[in-house]
Design an enzyme around this catalytic site. Structure first.
Site, PDB file in Angstrom:
ATOM      1  N   LYS A  16       1.532  -4.353  -0.966  1.00  0.00           N
ATOM      2  CA  LYS A  16       1.844  -4.698   0.142  1.00  0.00           C
ATOM      3  C   LYS A  16       1.536  -6.235   0.448  1.00  0.00           C
ATOM      4  O   LYS A  16       0.568  -6.712   0.009  1.00  0.00           O
ATOM      5  CB  LYS A  16       0.522  -4.349   1.247  1.00  0.00           C
ATOM      6  CG  LYS A  16       0.826  -4.817   2.688  1.00  0.00           C
ATOM      7  CD  LYS A  16      -0.434  -3.999   3.169  1.00  0.00           C
ATOM      8  CE  LYS A  16      -1.989  -4.652   2.473  1.00  0.00           C
ATOM      9  NZ  LYS A  16      -1.902  -6.076   2.930  1.00  0.00           N
ATOM     10  N   ASP A 134      -5.816  -0.765   6.767  1.00  0.00           N
ATOM     11  CA  ASP A 134      -4.408  -1.297   5.899  1.00  0.00           C
ATOM     12  C   ASP A 134      -3.344   0.244   5.732  1.00  0.00           C
ATOM     13  O   ASP A 134      -2.912   0.551   4.915  1.00  0.00           O
ATOM     14  CB  ASP A 134      -4.768  -1.912   4.804  1.00  0.00           C
ATOM     15  CG  ASP A 134      -4.577  -3.206   4.636  1.00  0.00           C
ATOM     16  OD1 ASP A 134      -4.683  -3.635   6.085  1.00  0.00           O
ATOM     17  OD2 ASP A 134      -4.913  -4.031   3.690  1.00  0.00           O
TER      18      ASP A 134
END
Length: 285
Positions: A16, A134
């Protein structure tokens, strides 16, 4: 699960990347409010799962050293959130560095939820923020604008595929240590409406007008981040991702990115370096 379904399944846990990371406030419970444009890379970790009587985890791969195989690992925590009683043997192949600002643990946990949903025939739980802020963004690895503490995720279709290089100096950086150096708790968000960006160079130019508010405090914690940014100085844009220490460089095409990755790898063989495509198609699961 029907008898026709395979007994062993695989899922990809991509890196990410925070193209922007604006810290816009701090809540009473201590969590920071963010406004971030997030994309995912075509490099990452891999998970495999097969049915078993009990739940267990093996960690393999070039970045496996120091990764726990016990209940503190987010992979096993995600599995227990999915079903506290079901069994599976999970194998995590680590290619992403840990504590690196690329969401490795969170992406692994999200991939575990997707994987076990298929293996066990369970729905992914609604409340996954309890595993980490997240996790929601990593459940659907595509370009998105992320706000709040990470729970508000809106797909964003205004980006092209982005040839890039990821570089980590193999220095772990703990997010709490970075936030402890962060002084200005309230900063401007991104514009209400994000522009549509047609080319990688267009994207780099616009992103240069935005920020990663954690870059300065991360430099105080890990000064080597400045060396990584300097190594990427030929990119159209070089910036730190997340809370560091991984940095990304955006390049006009894949050939330029591959050349930069080769140059940096030759100069710093002790660093983790990957030429990649951000916002490209993910492997099918």
């Amino acid at each position: 699960m029907s008898s026709a379904e395979p007994s062993r399944l695989r899922a990809f846990a991509p890196a990410k990347i925070n193209l922007t990371l604006h810290v816009t406030g701090r809540r009473a419970d201590g969590y920071h409010e963010l406004d971030s444009l997030v994309v995912f890379a075509d490099c990452g970790d891999t998970l495999e799962a097969r049915l078993a009587d009990t739940l267990s985890l093996s960690v393999l791969g070039p970045m496996a050293a120091g990764v726990p195989e016990g209940p503190e690992n987010l992979v096993l925590r995600a599995a227990r959130l999915m079903d506290a009683e079901a069994g599976a043997h999970l194998t995590l192949v680590k290619d992403l560095p840990s504590m690196a600002g690329v969401g490795g643990g969170s992406s692994d946990a999200a991939a575990t939820l997707r994987l076990l949903s298929r293996l066990w025939g369970r729905e992914v739980p609604v409340d996954v923020v309890s595993l980490g802020a997240d996790i929601p963004m990593c459940l659907s690895p595509r370009a998105q604008r992320v706000q709040g503490i990470g729970e508000h995720c809106a797909p964003f279709d205004g980006l092209p595929e982005l040839p890039a290089v990821l570089v980590n100096p193999r220095v772990p950086v703990a997010t709490p240590a970075v936030f402890s150096r962060f002084e200005t708790k309230e900063n401007p968000p991104m514009p209400d409406t994000l522009p549509t960006l047609a080319t990688p160079r267009d994207a780099a130019r616009w992103l240069a007008t935005q920020r990663n508010d954690l870059e300065a405090p991360a430099l105080a914690v890990a000064p080597v981040v400045s060396e990584v940014l300097e190594a990427l100085s030929d990119a159209d844009l070089a910036r730190m991702s997340g809370s560091g220490a991984t940095c990304f460089g955006l390049y006009p095409d894949a050939e330029a990115a591959a050349g930069a990755a080769a140059r940096i790898s030759a100069a710093r063989p002790d660093w983790w370096v990957r030429a990649t495509t951000l916002n490209g198609p993910m492997p099918s699961e």
